[in-house]
Design a protein around this motif. Structure first.
Motif, PDB file in Angstrom:
ATOM      1  N   GLN A 314       0.830  -1.201   0.000  1.00 18.34           N
ATOM      2  CA  GLN A 314       0.000   0.000   0.000  1.00 18.34           C
ATOM      3  C   GLN A 314       0.863   1.249   0.000  1.00 18.34           C
ATOM      4  O   GLN A 314       1.770   1.397   0.812  1.00 18.34           O
ATOM      5  N   VAL A 315       0.548   2.160  -0.917  1.00 20.77           N
ATOM      6  CA  VAL A 315       1.262   3.428  -1.010  1.00 20.77           C
ATOM      7  C   VAL A 315       0.579   4.474  -0.143  1.00 20.77           C
ATOM      8  O   VAL A 315       1.219   5.201   0.606  1.00 20.77           O
ATOM      9  N   PHE A 316      -0.733   4.579  -0.284  1.00 15.69           N
ATOM     10  CA  PHE A 316      -1.489   5.453   0.612  1.00 15.69           C
ATOM     11  C   PHE A 316      -2.959   5.049   0.625  1.00 15.69           C
ATOM     12  O   PHE A 316      -3.442   4.349  -0.277  1.00 15.69           O
ATOM     13  N   ARG A 325     -12.339   8.810  -1.926  1.00 15.90           N
ATOM     14  CA  ARG A 325     -11.316   7.968  -1.314  1.00 15.90           C
ATOM     15  C   ARG A 325     -10.544   7.252  -2.403  1.00 15.90           C
ATOM     16  O   ARG A 325     -11.090   6.911  -3.451  1.00 15.90           O
ATOM     17  N   ALA A 326      -9.245   6.999  -2.132  1.00 18.70           N
ATOM     18  CA  ALA A 326      -8.401   6.225  -3.027  1.00 18.70           C
ATOM     19  C   ALA A 326      -7.439   5.397  -2.182  1.00 18.70           C
ATOM     20  O   ALA A 326      -6.761   5.927  -1.304  1.00 18.70           O
ATOM     21  N   VAL A 327      -7.406   4.099  -2.460  1.00 21.81           N
ATOM     22  CA  VAL A 327      -6.452   3.188  -1.828  1.00 21.81           C
ATOM     23  C   VAL A 327      -5.559   2.648  -2.933  1.00 21.81           C
ATOM     24  O   VAL A 327      -6.022   1.940  -3.829  1.00 21.81           O
ATOM     25  N   LEU A 328      -4.290   3.022  -2.878  1.00 20.98           N
ATOM     26  CA  LEU A 328      -3.353   2.765  -3.971  1.00 20.98           C
ATOM     27  C   LEU A 328      -2.264   1.797  -3.532  1.00 20.98           C
ATOM     28  O   LEU A 328      -1.731   1.917  -2.423  1.00 20.98           O
ATOM     29  N   ARG A 329      -1.919   0.863  -4.424  1.00 22.46           N
ATOM     30  CA  ARG A 329      -0.832  -0.077  -4.173  1.00 22.46           C
ATOM     31  C   ARG A 329       0.211   0.010  -5.288  1.00 22.46           C
ATOM     32  O   ARG A 329      -0.110   0.422  -6.405  1.00 22.46           O
ATOM     33  N   THR A 330       1.424  -0.353  -4.958  1.00 24.04           N
ATOM     34  CA  THR A 330       2.433  -0.495  -6.009  1.00 24.04           C
ATOM     35  C   THR A 330       2.011  -1.629  -6.928  1.00 24.04           C
ATOM     36  O   THR A 330       1.167  -2.461  -6.577  1.00 24.04           O
TER      37      THR A 330
END
Length: 455
Positions: A314-316, A325-330
Motif C-alpha cells: 500500500q502506497v497510501f 477515497r483512493a487506496v493505492l498499491r504499487t
C-alpha cells in the motif's frame, strides 16, 4: 522475471463491500487534485548559476508532416572552445542534443542548466567540460514536446541539416542524440534520413536514459489521474492526465490505459504505439550507416540492483470524508486480477482496478520518477518517502537490450554489466552505480560520456 503478451488491466464498477465513508448528500463534487499535469519529469536547473546564453538561436520547422501536423522547435547553439579558451567562431565539432518527454514547450535555458548541473565532489559540469574540449552544443527543443515522436523527428532533421550547412570546412562528423524521449526522436530522425538516402554526416549517436523499448508509469496512477480530473477545475491549466493521453505518452509507454473505466490489454491499447514501432522497423529500427557508433547511458543500475518498492504494498489510503477515497498499491507481481487501486467519489462512482501478468516494474532497476509522490502531493495524501519514486525507464530499455517491445519477454533484472556482445542495439553503454533520477547527470554517466566523446 518476464513480461507476457496478455498483460492487461480490468476495471470493475461495483461498490466496495466494506464501509468506506464515501457516501454524501446529493449534489456537490469533491475538490481533489491540484491543477496541472502529472508525471512530468522535472529538470534539475541550477538556479543559483547565471544562465549560459547561447551564441545563436534557430527557429526550426519540421522536415515533414505527420498525421497532418508539421512540428516546430528551437535550437540554442553554444560554441565550444579552442585550446586557448576562446570560443569557436562557428560550428566545428557539433553535437545536436534533443529535449525529452514532457508537456508543452521546451525551455532550453532550463535544459542547459539541467544537463550542466554540478556533479561529483568538485562540482564538475558535463556541458561545460564538453565545450572546453571543443564540442559545440546545439540543444534542440520542441514547441509541443507531447506531440507525435515522428513529427518532432522532422524538427530534428531540420536541425541536422542546418548544422551540416553551417559547420565550418573541415569540421568533425556530427554527434546526434537526446535525453529521454529526445533519444527516440533523434534515433527515428537519423534512421529515416538513411532510409530515404539522405546523408546525415553523423559519427556518433548518443541516448541518455532513453526508453528504447518503452517506459513505465503505473497503470493505477494513470487511472487515478483520469478518474479525478473530471472534477471541475477553474484554474484553466491543462488537466492532470493531459500528458498521459498525449500522442507522445501513447507512443512511449509500454503500458498505457485510455481512461479509468475500461478494461483491456495495456501493451497494445493504443494504436499509436503499435504504429510508431512499425514506423521504426520500416526505417531500419536504428540508424546504422557504416562508421556510425551508437552509444547510450542508463540512469538505472546494470548489476541487477533494483529499487526499494515492493510489489503490491500500500502506497497510501487517502480520503476526504463523505466525498472521495483512493487506496493505492504499487504494481503487484504477475498473477491474475491483482488489485492495484480502489477509487470512489461522489457523482463519479466506484472503480476497482486489477492487473494481470504485469510484473512489479516499480522496483525494477531503472531511472526513477517520483510518480507516486507527484500524485500524493496533488491529492494532499500522506506518503512515506520510500514510496515517492519508482522505476520510469527500466535499464533493459535504456540500454536497448534486444527483445520484443510489445511482449517484453525480458528479464528486468538482467546482469547488463556482463552482457554478451550483440545483445544490445547499442555498440556501447554505461549503467549508473545506483538507480538515479531519470535524466539526472551523475558522475558515473558524465565521466563515461566525456571519455567516449572527447578521448
Amino acid at each position: 522475471m518476464t513480461l507476457r503478451s496478455e498483460a492487461r488491466v480490468d476495471v470493475s464498477l461495483e461498490a466496495w463491500t466494506e464501509s468506506e465513508g464515501t457516501e454524501a448528500p446529493a449534489g456537490g463534487t469533491p475538490d481533489t487534485l491540484a491543477p496541472g499535469v502529472l508525471f512530468a519529469p522535472p529538470l534539475r536547473a541550477d538556479t543559483a548559476r547565471r544562465v549560459n546564453r547561447p551564441n545563436a538561436v534557430w527557429d526550426l520547422t519540421g522536415a515533414w508532416e505527420h498525421e497532418g501536423e508539421t512540428a516546430t522547435g528551437t535550437a540554442a547553439v553554444h560554441y565550444g572552445l579552442d585550446p586557448d579558451g576562446t570560443p569557436h567562431e562557428g560550428l566545428v565539432n557539433p553535437m545536436v542534443f534533443a529535449d525529452g518527454f514532457n508537456y508543452g514547450e521546451s525551455n532550453l535555458d532550463d535544459l542547459y542548466a539541467h544537463l550542466d548541473a554540478p556533479y561529483g565532489p568538485d562540482g564538475r559540469r558535463l556541458l561545460s567540460q564538453l565545450r572546453a574540449a571543443g564540442v559545440d552544443i546545439v540543444l534542440l527543443g520542441f514547441t509541443e514536446r507531447h506531440t507525435y515522436i515522428q513529427a518532432n523527428a522532422g524538427v530534428a532533421v531540420s536541425a541536422v541539416r542546418r548544422v551540416i550547412d553551417e559547420r565550418q570546412p573541415g569540421g568533425s562528423p556530427l554527434i546526434v542524440g537526446g535525453v529521454s524521449m529526445g533519444g527516440l526522436i533523434t534515433r527515428y530522425a537519423l534512421a529515416r534520413m538513411e532510409n530515404e538516402g539522405e546523408e546525415h554526416e553523423t559519427g556518433t549517436y548518443l541516448s541518455f536514459d532513453s526508453p528504447h523499448n518503452g517506459a513505465w508509469i503505473p497503470v493505477a496512477l494513470q487511472q487515478l489521474a483520469y478518474f479525478f480530473e473530471s472534477v471541475p477545475d477553474p484554474s484553466g491549466k491543462p488537466k492532470q492526465a493531459e500528458l498521459i493521453r498525449s500522442p507522445a505518452a501513447q507512443q512511449l509507454l509500454w503500458a498505457w490505459v485510455e481512461n479509468a473505466r475500461d478494461s483491456g490489454a495495456v501493451a497494445t491499447w493504443s494504436p499509436l504505439r503499435r504504429d510508431f514501432l512499425q514506423d521504426l522497423k520500416d526505417v531500419g529500427w536504428f540508424p546504422s550507416k557504416p562508421g556510425l557508433r551508437r552509444i547510450g547511458v542508463a540512469n538505472g543500475t546494470g548489476d541487477t540492483t533494483g529499487g526499494p518498492l515492493l510489489p503490491g504494498e500500500q502506497v497510501f489510503d487517502w480520503s476526504k470524508p463523505r466525498l472521495a477515497r483512493a487506496v493505492l498499491r504499487t504494481q503487484p507481481a504477475f498473477g491474475q486480477m491483482q488489485e492495484a487501486v480502489r477509487m470512489s467519489a461522489v457523482l463519479l462512482g466506484y472503480r476497482t482496478s486489477r492487473t494481470s501478468e504485469i510484473p512489479p516494474l516499480d522496483g525494477a532497476p531503472g531511472g526513477t520518477l517520483a510518480s507516486y509522490g507527484m500524485l500524493a502531493d496533488a491529492l494532499g495524501a500522506t506518503i512515506d518517502d520510500r514510496h515517492r519514486s519508482g522505476c520510469f525507464v527500466p535499464s533493459v530499455s535504456a540500454v536497448a537490450l534486444k527483445y520484443d517491445p510489445v511482449t517484453w519477454d525480458v528479464d528486468l533484472n538482467a546482469d547488463l554489466n556482463g552482457l554478451p556482445a550483440g545483445r544490445s542495439d547499442l555498440d556501447a553503454f554505461c549503467c549508473d552505480s545506483t538507480n538515479s533520477e531519470h535524466s539526472a547527470v551523475t558522475e558515473t554517466l558524465a565521466e563515461w560520456i566525456l571519455a567516449e566523446l572527447t578521448d
